[in-house]
Enzyme design. Structure first.
Site, PDB file in Angstrom:
ATOM      1  N   GLU A   1      16.505 -23.781  31.054  1.00 16.04           N
ATOM      2  CA  GLU A   1      16.328 -23.331  29.691  1.00 16.04           C
ATOM      3  C   GLU A   1      16.617 -21.646  29.886  1.00 16.04           C
ATOM      4  OE1 GLU A   1      14.358 -25.511  30.609  1.00 16.04           O
ATOM      5  OE2 GLU A   1      14.318 -26.945  29.035  1.00 16.04           O
ATOM      6  N   HIS A  39       5.167 -31.259  23.148  1.00 16.37           N
ATOM      7  CA  HIS A  39       6.103 -31.724  22.424  1.00 16.37           C
ATOM      8  C   HIS A  39       6.100 -31.446  20.861  1.00 16.37           C
ATOM      9  CE1 HIS A  39       6.883 -33.565  26.229  1.00 16.37           C
ATOM     10  NE2 HIS A  39       8.138 -33.539  26.015  1.00 16.37           N
ATOM     11  N   PHE A  45      13.099 -29.169  23.074  1.00 19.27           N
ATOM     12  CA  PHE A  45      12.073 -29.221  22.239  1.00 19.27           C
ATOM     13  C   PHE A  45      11.834 -27.604  22.098  1.00 19.27           C
ATOM     14  CE2 PHE A  45      11.747 -33.214  23.819  1.00 19.27           C
ATOM     15  CZ  PHE A  45      11.124 -34.109  22.777  1.00 19.27           C
ATOM     16  N   PHE A  67       9.908 -25.938  25.227  1.00 17.79           N
ATOM     17  CA  PHE A  67      10.759 -25.429  26.376  1.00 17.79           C
ATOM     18  C   PHE A  67      11.312 -24.100  26.440  1.00 17.79           C
ATOM     19  CE2 PHE A  67      11.212 -30.369  26.893  1.00 17.79           C
ATOM     20  CZ  PHE A  67       9.853 -30.557  27.081  1.00 17.79           C
ATOM     21  N   GLU A 104      20.847 -29.444  27.102  1.00 18.29           N
ATOM     22  CA  GLU A 104      20.562 -30.414  27.843  1.00 18.29           C
ATOM     23  C   GLU A 104      20.723 -32.070  27.199  1.00 18.29           C
ATOM     24  OE1 GLU A 104      16.519 -29.822  28.897  1.00 18.29           O
ATOM     25  OE2 GLU A 104      17.098 -27.746  29.724  1.00 18.29           O
TER      26      GLU A 104
END
Lengths: 384, 325
Positions: B60, B127, B83, B86, B29
């Site tokens: 993902e 995050h 991240f 994810f 992404e």
């Protein structure tokens, strides 16, 4: 905005004309009785052509192809019936899942592909394995857990892959293989050529997030992928009314910006017409296509399931359209086959399955020490 | 001599892999025209074009699934998951397809997942996770966590050229803070080999990722303030673990402290401690200690994060207890 300027479109000249599918060298042979089969008299050919033409797409199945498809459907049915027997005899580990009602869908899907195309059969797609060229012995080795099969006993039954015939091995997590098949097809395009990928999903699997993610990615990247939805009306015990609320699953194609069609999955000619168009679309580099084939799963989810939750009227209604019998009636009705021919084809299917089983009788099962042989879960490449 | 950051090391590694091997492709992404959320892939689209560097939708699971399929057909896809947190959205493609395909079918799956992980206050629960142990648990996955700029490049390249699926945990806190003298060598690291970063006789720190730098700082303080010398082992690859290097480092001092930024329960630290207890019990003069994040989600506010994070003060406290044992 420098957006995606490249996609997995065709790299060669557009292939507007579909080639005739090639028989696979390792695949099931045409029955010996048909080896020098004289096709229908000239006078009847227009009747045959009409019977083998799908009115929605105007695509015609050639008489040769029709006989091969019928033979593969018989082989599929015979092999799956034999597997049920072997399962009941306790001859192989694990469960037994068959594709009754999906014979036309699987066979036509596999039959329309070339050797280099990638296919990922799902639970009901024995016919796709056979039509793509997987030998009966290879398939049986997987079920029996023999060390001579491609899975070497490490996985089996419906999960088995056949790398030599470009058949991927499904995992049980529904929807997962759509992205994998898309990636495999993309890799082939990346290197040039015009191979495509084809995989399946059920009415139940169409509810997964992976269905959406993968189909959207394939559409955005114009990946040459055909997704066949086998809507067999039940996901295990859950009827379609509790699975989705749209009129037709193929309508979802519009939401991805790709073509979609819905056909009667018990009608080999209709399945062939729709899939022929979908395969051509993907082959041309126009991106993915969706084909929804409606049928009924005539047995339980697996042999452990007596499907008593299915209304008897529903079963009776769809039994009238049982795909193998339905195609046989069509071929008899138009004069392409006689009853004697049809019997010979079915007998040949029985003989081929029996012969394959007999040949496997002395093949070895894996030894305990094979459990982590050769690096176990890790691949030991040249540099690893 | 020009200093090269950890982030630049990864960028160089990707650039060299793309140049050296036409089968290497990148996807993720925002990695193309934007150069990635952290700019790790900056300039790569311009140099290699959209066939090699591909922006994806937010998906993902499909990113990992696509990479599995492409890898099975001989490409070497390198997917950036924006991240590491994810990767939970692509988890089942990692554990069920990437990890198991080779064992099941004999077809190798040479893919690399780049996973920006860790970091400081403000990141919050979603995050700055460090989910490496989750993936160490699964057969068939290699797990890598570089701590230096040279390793960021060297281990990245080793991961890309490995024939197995590799999860490459790159620590966001180190991206621009950690530098090595350049130019970095083209091939400098092999998977599965730990490295001694400091030698000592009194105590052994075993660490990786950002915690390696905390361990080095704590070792320096212990030398200055306590007169103790600390051996610091950088694991670098978390699976497979370098068992020999771990046992050698234990044998040298008899006192071990394992440190990492990830949560403690069923962690890499737990595995290392179990390994030492199994195979090196008689080498020990003290109990094995672990210093890890607290067993709560990474909190948002700075005061809370400092209490959560296994930094130098906690390392020093545990180290001094071990030295006195």
């Amino acid at each position: 905005m420098p957006g995606l300027s490249w996609a997995f479109a065709a790299t060669g000249p557009g292939d507007q004309q579909m080639p005739s599918p090639r028989p696979h060298p390792d695949g099931p042979a045409l029955p010996r009785v048909l080896a020098d089969f004289r096709l229908v008299p000239q006078a009847a050919s227009s009747r045959v052509a009409a019977a083998l033409t799908d009115p929605s797409t105007d695509v015609t199945l050639s008489p040769d192809d029709a006989i091969r498809v019928f033979h593969l459907m018989c082989l599929t049915q015979t092999l799956e019936e034999r597997l049920v027997t072997l399962y009941r005899q306790g001859r192989f580990p694990g469960g037994c899942y068959s594709g009754t009602g999906a014979e036309a869908i699987g066979v036509v899907s596999g039959y329309l592909l070339r050797h280099e195309d990638i296919i990922c059969p799902m639970i009901r797609d024995m016919g796709a394995r056979l039509a793509k060229g997987s030998p009966i012995e290879t398939i049986l080795r997987g079920y029996l857990g023999l060390s001579t099969g491609p899975m070497r006993g490490r996985d089996g039954n419906i999960h088995q892959a056949d790398p030599e015939n470009n058949i991927l091995g499904m995992i049980s997590h529904l929807g997962a293989m759509i992205a994998v098949t898309a990636g495999a097809a993309s890799a082939e395009r990346y290197r040039g050529g015009d191979a495509i990928g084809l995989t399946f999903i059920g009415d139940g699997g169409s509810s997964t997030g992976d269905f959406h993610e993968a189909l959207n990615l394939a559409a955005v990247w114009k990946i040459p992928l055909v997704l066949v939805i086998e809507d067999n009306q039940y996901a295990y015990s859950t009827p379609v009314e509790q699975q989705y609320a749209c009129a037709r699953l193929a309508d979802r194609a519009k939401g991805y910006g790709i073509p979609g069609a819905t056909v009667d999955g018990t009608d080999a000619v209709a399945v062939h017409g729709a899939l022929h168009e979908a395969v051509a679309h993907a082959r041309r580099g126009d991106g993915p296509a969706l084909v929804e084939c409606k049928t009924l799963r005539f047995r339980g989810h697996g042999e452990h399931d007596d499907n008593r939750y299915m209304p008897a009227e529903l079963l009776a209604e769809w039994q009238k359209k049982e795909p193998v019998q339905r195609f046989q009636s069509l071929l008899l009705g138009c004069g392409l086959l006689t009853n004697t021919d049809a019997d010979a084809i079915r007998d040949d299917a029985e003989e081929q399955v029996q012969a394959a089983l007999s040949r496997l009788a002395r093949e070895p099962k894996p030894r305990p020490e094979d459990v982590d042989a050769g690096g176990g879960a890790f691949c030991r490449g040249a540099d690893n | 001599m020009v200093a090269v950051t950890y982030l630049e090391g990864i960028n160089q590694g990707l650039r060299e892999c793309l140049s050296e091997d036409a089968d290497v492709v990148l996807l993720g992404e925002d990695i193309g025209h934007f150069g990635g959320a952290f700019k790790v892939t900056a300039g790569l689209l311009d140099q290699f074009g959209p066939r090699r560097v591909m922006d994806t939708p937010i998906a993902e699971s499909a990113i990992v699934g696509w990479a599995v399929g492409a890898a099975m057909r001989g490409l070497r896809p390198v997917a950036e998951i924006q991240f590491a947190d994810f990767l939970a959205c692509g988890h089942h493609q990692v554990v069920n397809n990437a990890a198991m395909t080779y064992y099941r079918t004999g077809t190798p799956v040479p893919l690399t997942l780049r996973l920006p992980c860790g970091s400081g206050p403000g990141g919050g629960p979603f995050h700055c996770q460090n989910p490496e142990a989750t993936y160490c648990h699964v057969p068939g996955l290699k797990v890598v966590a570089p701590a230096t700029a040279a390793d960021a490049k060297g281990l990245l390249k080793a991961s890309v050229y490995d024939d197995n699926p590799v999860l490459f945990f790159e620590n966001k806190y180190l991206y621009r803070r950690i530098k090595d003298n350049g130019p970095l060598p083209a091939h400098s690291a092999r998977l599965g080999e730990a490295a001694v970063r400091r030698t000592g006789d009194d105590l052994t720190f075993i660490a990786y990722g950002a915690s390696l730098h905390d361990a080095l700082e704590a070792a320096e303080k212990l030398a200055e303030e306590d007169g103790a010398t600390v051996e610091v082992l950088d694991l670098r690859t978390l699976k497979p673990l370098d068992t020999d290097a771990i046992l050698e480092a234990v044998a040298k001092t008899g006192r071990v402290l394992v440190a990492h930024e990830a949560w403690p329960t069923c962690s890499v630290g737990a595995e290392v401690a179990a390994l030492i207890a199994d195979q090196g019990f008689e080498l020990l003069d003290a109990p094995i200690r672990r210093v890890a994040a607290l067993d709560v989600p990474a909190p948002f506010a700075p005061g809370l994060f400092e209490a959560y994070y296994p930094g130098v003060p906690r390392l020093l406290q545990a180290a001094r207890e071990l030295l006195e044992y």
